[in-house]
Write a protein that holds these residues in place. Structure first.
Motif, PDB file in Angstrom:
ATOM      1  N   CYS A  38       0.824  -1.205   0.000  1.00 40.97           N
ATOM      2  CA  CYS A  38       0.000   0.000   0.000  1.00 40.97           C
ATOM      3  C   CYS A  38       0.856   1.252   0.000  1.00 40.97           C
ATOM      4  N   ASN A  39       2.136   1.102   0.337  1.00 42.35           N
ATOM      5  CA  ASN A  39       3.087   2.218   0.260  1.00 42.35           C
ATOM      6  C   ASN A  39       3.899   2.059  -1.014  1.00 42.35           C
ATOM      7  N   TRP A  40       3.469   2.721  -2.069  1.00 40.71           N
ATOM      8  CA  TRP A  40       4.145   2.584  -3.361  1.00 40.71           C
ATOM      9  C   TRP A  40       5.553   3.182  -3.358  1.00 40.71           C
ATOM     10  N   ASP A  41       5.885   3.962  -2.331  1.00 40.91           N
ATOM     11  CA  ASP A  41       7.227   4.543  -2.267  1.00 40.91           C
ATOM     12  C   ASP A  41       8.315   3.499  -2.011  1.00 40.91           C
ATOM     13  N   VAL A  42       7.938   2.296  -1.559  1.00 42.37           N
ATOM     14  CA  VAL A  42       8.937   1.254  -1.297  1.00 42.37           C
ATOM     15  C   VAL A  42       9.065   0.279  -2.458  1.00 42.37           C
ATOM     16  N   HIS A  43       8.286   0.446  -3.512  1.00 36.96           N
ATOM     17  CA  HIS A  43       8.289  -0.518  -4.608  1.00 36.96           C
ATOM     18  C   HIS A  43       9.655  -0.662  -5.273  1.00 36.96           C
ATOM     19  N   VAL A  44      10.305   0.450  -5.567  1.00 33.08           N
ATOM     20  CA  VAL A  44      11.594   0.388  -6.257  1.00 33.08           C
ATOM     21  C   VAL A  44      12.630  -0.334  -5.401  1.00 33.08           C
ATOM     22  N   ALA A  45      12.699   0.000  -4.128  1.00 31.77           N
ATOM     23  CA  ALA A  45      13.683  -0.636  -3.249  1.00 31.77           C
ATOM     24  C   ALA A  45      13.429  -2.132  -3.125  1.00 31.77           C
ATOM     25  N   ARG A  46      12.173  -2.539  -3.077  1.00 30.26           N
ATOM     26  CA  ARG A  46      11.860  -3.964  -2.928  1.00 30.26           C
ATOM     27  C   ARG A  46      12.043  -4.729  -4.224  1.00 30.26           C
ATOM     28  N   ALA A  47      11.894  -4.052  -5.349  1.00 29.07           N
ATOM     29  CA  ALA A  47      12.088  -4.719  -6.637  1.00 29.07           C
ATOM     30  C   ALA A  47      13.563  -4.857  -6.993  1.00 29.07           C
ATOM     31  N   LEU A  48      14.395  -3.948  -6.490  1.00 22.67           N
ATOM     32  CA  LEU A  48      15.795  -3.892  -6.905  1.00 22.67           C
ATOM     33  C   LEU A  48      16.550  -5.210  -6.734  1.00 22.67           C
ATOM     34  N   PRO A  49      16.452  -5.928  -5.599  1.00 21.19           N
ATOM     35  CA  PRO A  49      17.193  -7.190  -5.477  1.00 21.19           C
ATOM     36  C   PRO A  49      16.811  -8.215  -6.542  1.00 21.19           C
ATOM     37  N   PHE A  50      15.558  -8.242  -6.944  1.00 21.24           N
ATOM     38  CA  PHE A  50      15.114  -9.181  -7.969  1.00 21.24           C
ATOM     39  C   PHE A  50      15.629  -8.765  -9.346  1.00 21.24           C
ATOM     40  N   VAL A  51      15.661  -7.467  -9.595  1.00 19.04           N
ATOM     41  CA  VAL A  51      16.230  -6.973 -10.854  1.00 19.04           C
ATOM     42  C   VAL A  51      17.703  -7.331 -10.927  1.00 19.04           C
ATOM     43  N   HIS A  52      18.442  -7.145  -9.837  1.00 18.56           N
ATOM     44  CA  HIS A  52      19.864  -7.486  -9.802  1.00 18.56           C
ATOM     45  C   HIS A  52      20.081  -8.977 -10.002  1.00 18.56           C
ATOM     46  N   ALA A  53      19.135  -9.793  -9.504  1.00 16.42           N
ATOM     47  CA  ALA A  53      19.239 -11.246  -9.659  1.00 16.42           C
ATOM     48  C   ALA A  53      18.710 -11.733 -11.003  1.00 16.42           C
ATOM     49  N   ARG A  54      18.317 -10.787 -11.856  1.00 11.79           N
ATOM     50  CA  ARG A  54      17.790 -11.087 -13.190  1.00 11.79           C
ATOM     51  C   ARG A  54      16.533 -11.966 -13.143  1.00 11.79           C
ATOM     52  N   LYS A  55      15.664 -11.648 -12.197  1.00 12.71           N
ATOM     53  CA  LYS A  55      14.382 -12.334 -12.084  1.00 12.71           C
ATOM     54  C   LYS A  55      13.280 -11.434 -12.609  1.00 12.71           C
ATOM     55  N   ALA A  56      12.250 -12.037 -13.177  1.00 19.64           N
ATOM     56  CA  ALA A  56      11.115 -11.273 -13.674  1.00 19.64           C
ATOM     57  C   ALA A  56      10.389 -10.613 -12.503  1.00 19.64           C
ATOM     58  N   MET A 204       2.163 -13.825 -17.809  1.00 15.48           N
ATOM     59  CA  MET A 204       2.984 -15.007 -17.549  1.00 15.48           C
ATOM     60  C   MET A 204       3.765 -15.492 -18.776  1.00 15.48           C
ATOM     61  N   PRO A 205       3.194 -15.464 -19.990  1.00 17.86           N
ATOM     62  CA  PRO A 205       4.019 -15.846 -21.150  1.00 17.86           C
ATOM     63  C   PRO A 205       5.238 -14.940 -21.319  1.00 17.86           C
ATOM     64  N   TYR A 206       5.101 -13.659 -20.984  1.00 18.84           N
ATOM     65  CA  TYR A 206       6.231 -12.731 -21.032  1.00 18.84           C
ATOM     66  C   TYR A 206       7.266 -13.102 -19.981  1.00 18.84           C
ATOM     67  N   PHE A 207       6.825 -13.395 -18.770  1.00 14.21           N
ATOM     68  CA  PHE A 207       7.744 -13.749 -17.699  1.00 14.21           C
ATOM     69  C   PHE A 207       8.480 -15.054 -17.977  1.00 14.21           C
ATOM     70  N   SER A 208       7.820 -15.985 -18.665  1.00 13.79           N
ATOM     71  CA  SER A 208       8.453 -17.277 -18.949  1.00 13.79           C
ATOM     72  C   SER A 208       9.293 -17.263 -20.211  1.00 13.79           C
ATOM     73  N   GLY A 209       9.365 -16.106 -20.877  1.00 19.36           N
ATOM     74  CA  GLY A 209      10.170 -15.991 -22.082  1.00 19.36           C
ATOM     75  C   GLY A 209       9.512 -16.514 -23.332  1.00 19.36           C
ATOM     76  N   GLU A 210       8.214 -16.774 -23.286  1.00 18.96           N
ATOM     77  CA  GLU A 210       7.495 -17.342 -24.423  1.00 18.96           C
ATOM     78  C   GLU A 210       6.848 -16.292 -25.322  1.00 18.96           C
ATOM     79  N   ALA A 211       6.819 -15.028 -24.868  1.00 20.97           N
ATOM     80  CA  ALA A 211       6.140 -13.986 -25.638  1.00 20.97           C
ATOM     81  C   ALA A 211       6.708 -12.627 -25.238  1.00 20.97           C
ATOM     82  N   PRO A 212       6.551 -11.624 -26.094  1.00 16.62           N
ATOM     83  CA  PRO A 212       6.965 -10.264 -25.708  1.00 16.62           C
ATOM     84  C   PRO A 212       6.035  -9.711 -24.646  1.00 16.62           C
ATOM     85  N   ALA A 213       6.404  -8.589 -24.076  1.00 17.96           N
ATOM     86  CA  ALA A 213       5.554  -7.952 -23.069  1.00 17.96           C
ATOM     87  C   ALA A 213       4.176  -7.658 -23.649  1.00 17.96           C
TER      88      ALA A 213
END
Length: 270
Positions: A38-56, A204-213
């Motif tokens: 509910c606090n959208w101000d923390v979204h970037v910080a919480r997403a960053l570790p997954f982006v660094h780990a190359r996860k969708a 989900m097809p985008y996340f699994s690499g089966e389709a573009p965004a």
């Protein structure tokens, strides 16, 4: 904050095998992440570790409440990160069907979308619904005034226009839209029970690499920039705000303040 032990109890009650001590630890073990707060101000910080780990990564609506965070998410995508997010209203079957009708040459005349509750956490659904119908290309936004809710007119670069009506109401309203075309008037309400299935089927097809965004990230970001422009137009007495004029320091929506108020509202409604 939840009390100590809450995560372990939640996991046990819902059959979740493991609780991680940190987001960084989790990022190394999972296939993808859904960021929700509910606090959208923390979204970037919480997403960053997954982006660094190359996860969708899917960032729930709103992605962010300020231009700086939205530009950061856009920069991740430019470097190859598999990231998307936003409101599920974009993928609602009713919206997709009506959009195909609006796409007919010279057919569209005008549109209105809206919903109840607050101006951004829920209000972004209404902006997304209109954007889902008309597609990208918003040029400017202006505050029209207040009549029970706040109304904003969005103008597209090709001349199309539509209105979003958002804000608190005494009772809850459905997510709705009315579209006027040369052939008639169409009204829809989105079936909330189908929203998340439609969202998952799209991403989900985008996340699994089966389709573009399913939708370009720039289009998702444009929707939230339009909502920020709407807030600025209201602050400036209805002066139109051009989306390209928004700077990283432009005032936006305070996620921490909303989360505190939302927590109190939920606590007293129990």
């Amino acid at each position: 904050m939840n009390p100590a032990g809450y995560a372990e109890t939640f996991a046990s009650d819902h059959g979740i095998e493991r609780v991680y001590a940190s987001v960084e630890e989790m990022a190394e073990q999972v296939d993808m992440a859904f960021i929700h707060s509910c606090n959208w101000d923390v979204h970037v910080a919480r997403a960053l570790p997954f982006v660094h780990a190359r996860k969708a990564v899917f960032i729930d609506k709103p992605l962010a409440g300020n231009v700086r965070d939205l530009l950061q998410i856009k920069e991740w995508a430019s470097r190859g990160a598999v990231v998307t997010g936003g409101s599920a209203l974009r993928y609602a079957p009713e919206v997709q069907a009506l959009r195909r009708q609006a796409a007919a040459p010279h057919s569209f005349i005008y549109a209105l979308s809206g919903c109840a509750n607050d101006e951004y956490y829920y209000g972004i659904h209404a902006f997304t619904l209109l954007h889902g119908l008309l597609g990208p290309g918003i040029r400017s936004v202006r505050h029209l005034g207040h009549s029970g809710q706040d109304q904003y007119e969005l103008s597209w670069s090709d001349g199309r226009r539509g209105i979003v009506s958002v804000g608190a109401t005494e009772s809850s309203h459905p997510f709705y839209a009315t579209m006027i075309t040369q052939s008639g008037v169409e009204f829809i309400t989105a079936d909330s029970s189908r929203l998340y299935r439609s969202l998952l089927e799209a991403v989900m097809p985008y996340f699994s690499g089966e389709a573009p965004a399913p939708v370009q990230l720039e289009a998702v970001i444009e929707t939230e920039l339009a909502a920020i422009a709407a807030r600025l137009s209201k602050e400036r007495g209805g002066q139109p705000v051009e989306l390209p004029s928004l700077t990283p320091d432009a005032s936006g929506y305070d996620g921490a303040a909303f989360a505190r108020a939302y927590r109190e509202q939920k606590r007293f409604s129990l």
